[in-house]
Design an enzyme around this catalytic site. Structure first.
Site, PDB file in Angstrom:
ATOM      1  N   GLU A   1       0.768   6.309  -3.955  1.00 26.75           N
ATOM      2  CA  GLU A   1       1.172   6.189  -2.525  1.00 26.75           C
ATOM      3  C   GLU A   1       2.822   5.411  -2.677  1.00 26.75           C
ATOM      4  OE1 GLU A   1      -1.009   5.475   1.334  1.00 26.75           O
ATOM      5  OE2 GLU A   1      -0.783   3.483   0.361  1.00 26.75           O
TER       6      GLU A   1
ATOM      7  N   ALA B   1       5.152   5.331  -0.116  1.00 25.07           N
ATOM      8  CA  ALA B   1       5.746   4.768   1.148  1.00 25.07           C
ATOM      9  C   ALA B   1       4.962   3.154   1.308  1.00 25.07           C
ATOM     10  CB  ALA B   1       5.168   5.456   2.440  1.00 25.07           C
TER      11      ALA B   1
ATOM     12  N   SER C   1       6.868  -5.420   0.425  1.00 27.35           N
ATOM     13  CA  SER C   1       6.937  -4.491  -0.642  1.00 27.35           C
ATOM     14  C   SER C   1       5.408  -4.006  -0.923  1.00 27.35           C
ATOM     15  CB  SER C   1       7.146  -5.537  -2.066  1.00 27.35           C
ATOM     16  OG  SER C   1       6.242  -6.641  -2.010  1.00 27.35           O
ATOM     17  N   LYS C   2       5.330  -3.183  -1.999  1.00 29.78           N
ATOM     18  CA  LYS C   2       3.796  -2.117  -2.003  1.00 29.78           C
ATOM     19  C   LYS C   2       2.822  -3.231  -2.290  1.00 29.78           C
ATOM     20  CE  LYS C   2       1.761   1.591  -1.517  1.00 29.78           C
ATOM     21  NZ  LYS C   2       1.570   1.764  -0.132  1.00 29.78           N
ATOM     22  N   ILE C   3       2.836  -4.046  -3.230  1.00 27.65           N
ATOM     23  CA  ILE C   3       1.860  -5.058  -3.783  1.00 27.65           C
ATOM     24  C   ILE C   3       2.115  -6.558  -2.771  1.00 27.65           C
ATOM     25  CG2 ILE C   3       0.398  -6.118  -5.128  1.00 27.65           C
ATOM     26  CD1 ILE C   3       1.451  -3.639  -7.162  1.00 27.65           C
TER      27      ILE C   3
END
Lengths: 348, 348
Positions: A145, A147, A342-344
């Site tokens: 993923e 986005a 941010s993603k994480i």
């Protein structure tokens, strides 16, 4: 979308039928593992943050309503900030994290194990620290993923929780779960006529209330989070009851409500009444799902899935995802890369 | 307040020292009753809505952090909408309702008892249906509350929950609890210099984020609810971690953050860092409590109570109540009678 490039978020919304199909195929045969792990426990404790926390809300209702077990949400800071010792014998701890790398969640699951709980992870990260920390790992098959706003990782988490509920003995039909990917695919194939006017109207608002009751509450929370993340809208996700306990005061001509409901189930009547109340107060009421009755009570409406209530959240979030992605672009924002995120997310 | 009449809300804020004193005197000797009721149970399930739900959040952290028991929040609609049967053996169900007359809460406590739980009520209604439905009733001594936004019923609920935690074996000093009314009285006696400029600045905003971590999270949720109820502000009450998981994106030049912290405890460092991050993003950060360190990191700050972290929420909400009442009047609203709300909310 005319000449614009397809955002990652839009592409990933469209990948959900395949992601759900792969996840359900991989996990449904493993439902008995959850049942074995849970033997001797009476209470499910769900550990999550952000989008995964919204999925956990679905899990808590599903397990309580259909599997006859108490299922509630943990407060991770009890473990990570206070490092308290709590008696968790008789508890099945279920930790959710799409990456499986959020330290706070990994740490809280390890704490739960140390406190006596049985442990299960739901994550999209097959070799992640979270998967490794749990006795049983249900790995979702969402693929990569890109986005930042989670879409397919959220719906596949819901599917994994549905498998968990079945494993815990819920009298639910696995065949209905297997039908979800086709239904979501069908929803994505049909243009939603009211989507564009709703986007146009919301583009002038600074706030919105998003509400749903019972099993659908999780989808309302998740839509509110998407609108905050990708559109910077002051979107409040509220249960039907909590909306009436105070925040109903904020609904007005400049603050519409988005109301979600399944086509059936005990939450529908109240949601229709709420739409009438919102419209009666001079505010716009946008419906998602809830069949003809909710649509008739709302200013504008987006059709929901033809799914039983226990599975409806997996379909109901889809028009909300499309709405978020389109509104974000309309506002001149980049839905794939919200500011400050941010993603994480590490919160330890 | 110059020539304006004193609102009920303002008068009731000032009644909190007396209400707390009476409540603590009445309930502290009864702490052992809670301990006896809870013998044989391992898990506390808190049942509440609205302001009482925010008090319940305090109870859940306090009991988990200091009494070593799992304590989590119920989903009343599992009982009232779905009428599901859940195994609640080994559970102490604690229902909170200021009036004791909210049918949904009374019904959910009765459901919990039928499902095998021991039952305790925390209510300001001595002869209320909720008090009568519970095995043990802790009746708060807040007196009559006329303003719709709850103030003294909230702080006395927190005091009752502190007594409950002591009854459950928490290693906490009852003498510190007895000192709370004097400290709140002292806070109310000293004018808060930054209150007026904060009100002036907030009067131009449509949204605000309110955040706190751990034990203080409950006070942040409650302040957000007050601002929604009485000022129609889009106020989002968020935990520190959840704020970083998405909604941090909404903080900007027009959307300030109000950050609450105790003067000590493991949540302080993170709250100071959050204030720095908010200010660094170009948004206003208003502090409540957190001592000199939080004040220094914020644009403006209101002093908090000199209380240990476990009791700080009872004092930290007070500047927030004063802020809400003054902002509501500044906006030309009537804090005593928010639109769309009545004193007893029925959601059944």
């Amino acid at each position: 979308m005319s000449s614009q490039h397809v955002t990652n978020m839009r592409a990933e919304i469209a990948e959900q039928p395949a992601a759900l199909r792969a996840t359900i195929s991989a996990l449904l045969p493993r439902a008995p593992e959850a049942g074995e792990l849970a033997s001797g426990t009476r209470h499910v404790l769900l550990i999550a943050r952000g989008t995964s926390d919204n999925a956990a809300v679905y899990g808590s209702y599903l397990i309580q309503v259909h599997a006859g077990r108490l299922a509630t949400l943990a407060s991770p800071s009890v473990a990570t900030a206070y490092r308290s010792r709590v008696d968790l014998s008789g508890v099945l701890a279920v930790a959710l994290s799409q990456s499986g790398q959020t330290e706070e969640i990994v740490e809280t699951l390890a704490w739960a194990r140390d406190c006596g709980a049985a442990t299960l992870a739901i994550t999209n990260g097959a070799a992640s620290p979270l998967a490794e920390a749990a006795e049983v790992a249900f790995v979702t098959q969402a693929g990569t993923e890109r986005a930042v706003p989670a879409t397919k990782t959220f719906t596949t988490q819901l599917a994994a929780l549905a498998v968990l509920a079945i494993g815990l003995g819920a009298a639910l039909d696995p065949g209905e779960l297997r039908g979800v990917p086709d239904e979501v695919e069908g929803m994505l194939a049909v243009p939603q006529q009211d989507l564009d006017p709703i986007v146009t109207e919301l583009a002038g608002d600074r706030g919105v209330v998003v509400s749903g009751r019972g099993l659908v509450y999780a989808a309302a929370l998740e839509l509110a989070l998407k609108l905050k993340e990708a559109c910077y809208l002051h979107a409040m996700g509220l249960s039907y009851a909590d909306l009436l306990h105070g925040p109903i005061a904020v609904v007005d001509a400049r603050t519409p409500a988005i109301l979600l409901a399944a086509d059936s189930g005990p939450a529908l009547d109240g949601t229709v009444e709420l739409a009438q109340r919102v419209a009666g107060a001079g505010a716009r009421a946008y419906g998602i799902g809830g069949g003809d009755r909710l649509a008739a009570a709302c200013t504008r409406a987006l059709p929901g899935p033809r799914l039983p209530e226990w599975l409806a959240p997996m379909g109901l979030i889809v028009p909300g995802q499309l709405l978020t992605e389109e509104l974000s672009r309309r506002l001149g924002l980049d839905p794939d890369h919200p500011r400050g995120l941010s993603k994480i997310t590490q919160t330890a």
